[in-house]
Motif scaffolding. Structure first.
Motif, PDB file in Angstrom:
ATOM      1  N   LEU A  22       0.822  -1.214   0.000  1.00 53.75           N
ATOM      2  CA  LEU A  22       0.000   0.000   0.000  1.00 53.75           C
ATOM      3  C   LEU A  22       0.856   1.264   0.000  1.00 53.75           C
ATOM      4  CD1 LEU A  22      -2.709  -0.943   2.657  1.00 53.75           C
ATOM      5  CD2 LEU A  22      -2.925  -1.020   0.176  1.00 53.75           C
ATOM      6  N   TRP A  23       0.213   2.338  -0.339  1.00 51.31           N
ATOM      7  CA  TRP A  23       0.791   3.678  -0.235  1.00 51.31           C
ATOM      8  C   TRP A  23      -0.344   4.638   0.082  1.00 51.31           C
ATOM      9  CZ3 TRP A  23      -0.331   1.061  -4.624  1.00 51.31           C
ATOM     10  CH2 TRP A  23      -1.207   1.671  -5.518  1.00 51.31           C
ATOM     11  N   ALA A  24      -0.017   5.731   0.739  1.00 53.50           N
ATOM     12  CA  ALA A  24      -1.032   6.740   1.051  1.00 53.50           C
ATOM     13  C   ALA A  24      -1.267   7.601  -0.179  1.00 53.50           C
ATOM     14  CB  ALA A  24      -0.572   7.598   2.225  1.00 53.50           C
ATOM     15  N   SER A  25      -2.480   7.588  -0.683  1.00 55.58           N
ATOM     16  CA  SER A  25      -2.815   8.334  -1.890  1.00 55.58           C
ATOM     17  C   SER A  25      -2.946   9.831  -1.581  1.00 55.58           C
ATOM     18  CB  SER A  25      -4.129   7.818  -2.481  1.00 55.58           C
ATOM     19  OG  SER A  25      -4.595   8.682  -3.498  1.00 55.58           O
ATOM     20  N   LYS A  26      -2.072  10.638  -2.178  1.00 52.21           N
ATOM     21  CA  LYS A  26      -2.185  12.086  -2.012  1.00 52.21           C
ATOM     22  C   LYS A  26      -3.465  12.594  -2.653  1.00 52.21           C
ATOM     23  CE  LYS A  26       2.710  13.299  -1.605  1.00 52.21           C
ATOM     24  NZ  LYS A  26       3.813  14.114  -2.152  1.00 52.21           N
ATOM     25  N   ARG A  27      -3.862  11.974  -3.775  1.00 52.25           N
ATOM     26  CA  ARG A  27      -5.073  12.389  -4.492  1.00 52.25           C
ATOM     27  C   ARG A  27      -6.307  12.245  -3.609  1.00 52.25           C
ATOM     28  NH1 ARG A  27      -9.038   9.882  -7.375  1.00 52.25           N
ATOM     29  NH2 ARG A  27      -8.071   7.847  -7.084  1.00 52.25           N
ATOM     30  N   LEU A  28      -6.318  11.211  -2.755  1.00 57.39           N
ATOM     31  CA  LEU A  28      -7.467  10.966  -1.883  1.00 57.39           C
ATOM     32  C   LEU A  28      -7.238  11.503  -0.472  1.00 57.39           C
ATOM     33  CD1 LEU A  28      -8.366   7.306  -2.964  1.00 57.39           C
ATOM     34  CD2 LEU A  28      -9.445   9.442  -3.700  1.00 57.39           C
ATOM     35  N   GLY A  29      -6.112  12.184  -0.278  1.00 55.95           N
ATOM     36  CA  GLY A  29      -5.837  12.798   1.023  1.00 55.95           C
ATOM     37  C   GLY A  29      -5.669  11.791   2.141  1.00 55.95           C
ATOM     38  N   GLN A  30      -5.016  10.662   1.858  1.00 61.74           N
ATOM     39  CA  GLN A  30      -4.893   9.603   2.854  1.00 61.74           C
ATOM     40  C   GLN A  30      -3.682   9.807   3.768  1.00 61.74           C
ATOM     41  OE1 GLN A  30      -4.738   6.134   0.329  1.00 61.74           O
ATOM     42  NE2 GLN A  30      -6.943   5.763   0.466  1.00 61.74           N
ATOM     43  N   ASN A  31      -3.916   9.655   5.058  1.00 56.95           N
ATOM     44  CA  ASN A  31      -2.862   9.602   6.070  1.00 56.95           C
ATOM     45  C   ASN A  31      -3.318   8.586   7.099  1.00 56.95           C
ATOM     46  OD1 ASN A  31      -2.984  12.741   5.187  1.00 56.95           O
ATOM     47  ND2 ASN A  31      -0.873  12.160   5.614  1.00 56.95           N
ATOM     48  N   PHE A  32      -2.507   7.572   7.363  1.00 56.70           N
ATOM     49  CA  PHE A  32      -2.915   6.515   8.284  1.00 56.70           C
ATOM     50  C   PHE A  32      -2.658   6.954   9.725  1.00 56.70           C
ATOM     51  CE2 PHE A  32      -1.483   4.168   4.390  1.00 56.70           C
ATOM     52  CZ  PHE A  32      -2.748   3.811   3.970  1.00 56.70           C
ATOM     53  N   GLN A 152      -8.581  19.339   9.252  1.00 57.08           N
ATOM     54  CA  GLN A 152      -7.525  20.324   9.373  1.00 57.08           C
ATOM     55  C   GLN A 152      -7.890  21.316  10.477  1.00 57.08           C
ATOM     56  OE1 GLN A 152      -6.429  21.927   5.588  1.00 57.08           O
ATOM     57  NE2 GLN A 152      -5.219  23.600   6.458  1.00 57.08           N
ATOM     58  N   LYS A 153      -6.915  21.643  11.315  1.00 53.15           N
ATOM     59  CA  LYS A 153      -7.163  22.528  12.455  1.00 53.15           C
ATOM     60  C   LYS A 153      -7.782  23.849  12.015  1.00 53.15           C
ATOM     61  CE  LYS A 153      -4.782  24.289  16.574  1.00 53.15           C
ATOM     62  NZ  LYS A 153      -3.468  24.331  17.279  1.00 53.15           N
ATOM     63  N   GLU A 154      -7.342  24.344  10.868  1.00 53.45           N
ATOM     64  CA  GLU A 154      -7.856  25.609  10.338  1.00 53.45           C
ATOM     65  C   GLU A 154      -9.357  25.533  10.061  1.00 53.45           C
ATOM     66  OE1 GLU A 154      -7.411  28.241   6.238  1.00 53.45           O
ATOM     67  OE2 GLU A 154      -5.802  26.879   6.819  1.00 53.45           O
ATOM     68  N   VAL A 155      -9.821  24.381   9.543  1.00 56.14           N
ATOM     69  CA  VAL A 155     -11.253  24.207   9.251  1.00 56.14           C
ATOM     70  C   VAL A 155     -12.050  24.128  10.551  1.00 56.14           C
ATOM     71  CG1 VAL A 155     -12.972  22.753   8.106  1.00 56.14           C
ATOM     72  CG2 VAL A 155     -10.723  23.078   7.064  1.00 56.14           C
ATOM     73  N   ALA A 156     -11.489  23.455  11.560  1.00 54.68           N
ATOM     74  CA  ALA A 156     -12.157  23.383  12.864  1.00 54.68           C
ATOM     75  C   ALA A 156     -12.337  24.776  13.455  1.00 54.68           C
ATOM     76  CB  ALA A 156     -11.354  22.497  13.818  1.00 54.68           C
ATOM     77  N   ARG A 157     -11.342  25.652  13.271  1.00 51.77           N
ATOM     78  CA  ARG A 157     -11.459  27.031  13.751  1.00 51.77           C
ATOM     79  C   ARG A 157     -12.570  27.769  13.019  1.00 51.77           C
ATOM     80  NH1 ARG A 157      -5.635  27.490  13.566  1.00 51.77           N
ATOM     81  NH2 ARG A 157      -5.873  28.804  11.719  1.00 51.77           N
ATOM     82  N   ILE A 184     -13.593  19.509  21.457  1.00 50.97           N
ATOM     83  CA  ILE A 184     -12.561  19.576  20.427  1.00 50.97           C
ATOM     84  C   ILE A 184     -11.209  19.273  21.068  1.00 50.97           C
ATOM     85  CG2 ILE A 184     -12.261  22.081  20.736  1.00 50.97           C
ATOM     86  CD1 ILE A 184     -11.694  22.224  17.692  1.00 50.97           C
ATOM     87  N   PHE A 185     -10.339  18.575  20.334  1.00 51.83           N
ATOM     88  CA  PHE A 185      -8.964  18.404  20.785  1.00 51.83           C
ATOM     89  C   PHE A 185      -8.047  18.323  19.563  1.00 51.83           C
ATOM     90  CE2 PHE A 185     -10.499  13.999  20.414  1.00 51.83           C
ATOM     91  CZ  PHE A 185      -9.436  13.331  19.803  1.00 51.83           C
ATOM     92  N   ASP A 186      -6.800  18.748  19.770  1.00 50.64           N
ATOM     93  CA  ASP A 186      -5.815  18.766  18.683  1.00 50.64           C
ATOM     94  C   ASP A 186      -5.068  17.445  18.630  1.00 50.64           C
ATOM     95  OD1 ASP A 186      -6.537  21.387  18.148  1.00 50.64           O
ATOM     96  OD2 ASP A 186      -4.966  22.226  19.434  1.00 50.64           O
ATOM     97  N   VAL A 187      -4.555  17.124  17.426  1.00 54.48           N
ATOM     98  CA  VAL A 187      -3.825  15.877  17.202  1.00 54.48           C
ATOM     99  C   VAL A 187      -2.460  16.200  16.602  1.00 54.48           C
ATOM    100  CG1 VAL A 187      -3.833  13.627  16.061  1.00 54.48           C
ATOM    101  CG2 VAL A 187      -5.989  14.638  16.847  1.00 54.48           C
ATOM    102  N   ASP A 188      -1.413  15.658  17.208  1.00 55.96           N
ATOM    103  CA  ASP A 188      -0.049  15.895  16.756  1.00 55.96           C
ATOM    104  C   ASP A 188       0.187  15.258  15.388  1.00 55.96           C
ATOM    105  OD1 ASP A 188       2.987  15.302  16.599  1.00 55.96           O
ATOM    106  OD2 ASP A 188       2.824  16.594  18.378  1.00 55.96           O
ATOM    107  N   ARG A 189       0.976  15.926  14.557  1.00 58.47           N
ATOM    108  CA  ARG A 189       1.281  15.398  13.224  1.00 58.47           C
ATOM    109  C   ARG A 189       1.956  14.036  13.283  1.00 58.47           C
ATOM    110  NH1 ARG A 189       3.406  20.578   9.612  1.00 58.47           N
ATOM    111  NH2 ARG A 189       1.960  22.115  10.492  1.00 58.47           N
ATOM    112  N   GLY A 197       1.090  17.784   6.263  1.00 55.90           N
ATOM    113  CA  GLY A 197       1.767  19.075   6.289  1.00 55.90           C
ATOM    114  C   GLY A 197       1.004  20.139   7.046  1.00 55.90           C
ATOM    115  N   VAL A 198      -0.116  19.755   7.664  1.00 53.71           N
ATOM    116  CA  VAL A 198      -0.944  20.712   8.413  1.00 53.71           C
ATOM    117  C   VAL A 198      -1.287  20.128   9.775  1.00 53.71           C
ATOM    118  CG1 VAL A 198      -1.947  21.740   6.335  1.00 53.71           C
ATOM    119  CG2 VAL A 198      -3.073  19.775   7.401  1.00 53.71           C
ATOM    120  N   ASP A 199      -1.708  20.999  10.682  1.00 53.13           N
ATOM    121  CA  ASP A 199      -2.147  20.555  12.009  1.00 53.13           C
ATOM    122  C   ASP A 199      -3.582  20.038  11.936  1.00 53.13           C
ATOM    123  OD1 ASP A 199       0.248  21.283  13.322  1.00 53.13           O
ATOM    124  OD2 ASP A 199      -0.392  23.376  13.341  1.00 53.13           O
ATOM    125  N   SER A 200      -3.924  19.153  12.873  1.00 50.79           N
ATOM    126  CA  SER A 200      -5.235  18.498  12.849  1.00 50.79           C
ATOM    127  C   SER A 200      -5.982  18.696  14.164  1.00 50.79           C
ATOM    128  CB  SER A 200      -5.072  16.995  12.597  1.00 50.79           C
ATOM    129  OG  SER A 200      -4.336  16.755  11.419  1.00 50.79           O
TER     130      SER A 200
END
Length: 290
Positions: A22-32, A152-157, A184-189, A197-200
């Motif tokens: 497997l690989w994380a698809s950038k097109r689908l915004g995947q991050n495990f 994305q943390k920015e969207v939560a704001r 709400i709580f933040d999640v480390d990268r 590349g963004v905060d969550s």
């Protein structure tokens, strides 16, 4: 016999990735997500119990799905990436309360959920399409009690923002119309593989108690959309995009704003939901929109 580690641990996630190439698809915004503490905190934040039907969006390799299934009555997980079909059938094979639906959530009719609503929505949303998914769910026929979603943390704001804030906008009002923020709580990268590349943040939203739709709901959202069409323009100038501009129409708008105690130079981001509802009613009453 050694107990198999949870899917959402670094060692198990890497083993699954290696096994299936497997690989994380950038097109689908995947991050495990590889932090079991975060996964369990999401389930706790969503207050999932054995009486709950849960809709998950984007199960990936099943890390959050597994934790949800340990607590929920049933989990309906919607996945768009067909290469994950054999993976999910393998990783979640020990559960009888999970149904995987390989379908684009933006096109889902939720027929599978007939007789199973209301539901709780729990998801690690693809960041590139978070807003369209939220809008689609809010406008769907899905009967939900809460959303608990990673974004994305920015969207939560933006969702939490109030009038006058730079983060306040159409999304803020659309969500706040239906829902209240419950936590709400933040999640480390470092909780992800690969690291985004963004905060969550994980935000929990609950359906407003005794919610009653505004009588002119469709027109309300048109007015809100127009109000934020050009943030540097005044509300009047933005509303003129709804109709053919003319001196007469501007004068009508000025009269409407004056009647509901709004300054003529006010911008759309200064109005709260109640003011937008009041404005919409006045625009309809005066025949400005229908």
């Amino acid at each position: 016999m050694n107990k198999i580690p949870a899917i959402g641990t670094p060692v198990r996630t890497q083993a699954i990735i290696n096994q299936y190439g497997l690989w994380a698809s950038k097109r689908l915004g995947q991050n495990f997500l590889i932090d079991l503490n975060v996964l369990q905190k999401i389930v706790e934040q969503a207050k999932v119990t054995d009486r709950d039907i849960v809709v998950e969006i984007g199960p990936g390799i099943g890390a959050l799905t597994e934790q949800l299934a340990l607590h929920a009555k049933e989990v309906f997980a919607y996945e768009i990436d067909k290469k994950l079909i054999p993976v999910l059938h393998d990783t979640l094979s020990g559960f009888s309360n999970i149904e995987i639906i390989f379908q684009d959530i933006l096109k889902a009719d939720f027929a599978e959920l007939k007789g199973h609503q209301p539901v709780k929505v729990v998801a690690n949303l693809p960041y590139y399409i978070t807003t369209p998914i939220l809008f689609a769910l809010l406008k769907s026929r899905l009967d939900f009690t809460s959303f608990t979603v990673m974004m994305q943390k920015e969207v939560a704001r933006r969702i939490q923002a109030g009038p006058g804030s730079k983060d306040y906008g159409e999304l803020s009002l659309a969500v706040q119309y239906y829902l209240d923020v419950d936590g709400i709580f933040d999640v480390d990268r470092r909780s992800f593989l690969p690291q985004p590349g963004v905060d969550s943040s994980v935000i929990s939203l609950v359906k407003k108690r005794n919610f009653k739709p505004f009588v002119f709901q469709e027109q309300l959202f048109k007015v809100i959309k127009a109000g934020f069409a050009h943030r540097r323009k005044s509300l009047i100038n933005n509303l003129l995009f709804l109709v053919k501009k003319s001196p007469e129409k501007r004068q009508q708008l000025e009269n409407i704003l004056t009647a509901i105690d709004l300054p003529l130079n006010i911008r759309g981001e200064k109005l709260d939901l109640n003011k937008y509802e009041q404005l919409t009613s006045s625009l309809i009453e005066k025949g400005f929109i229908s």
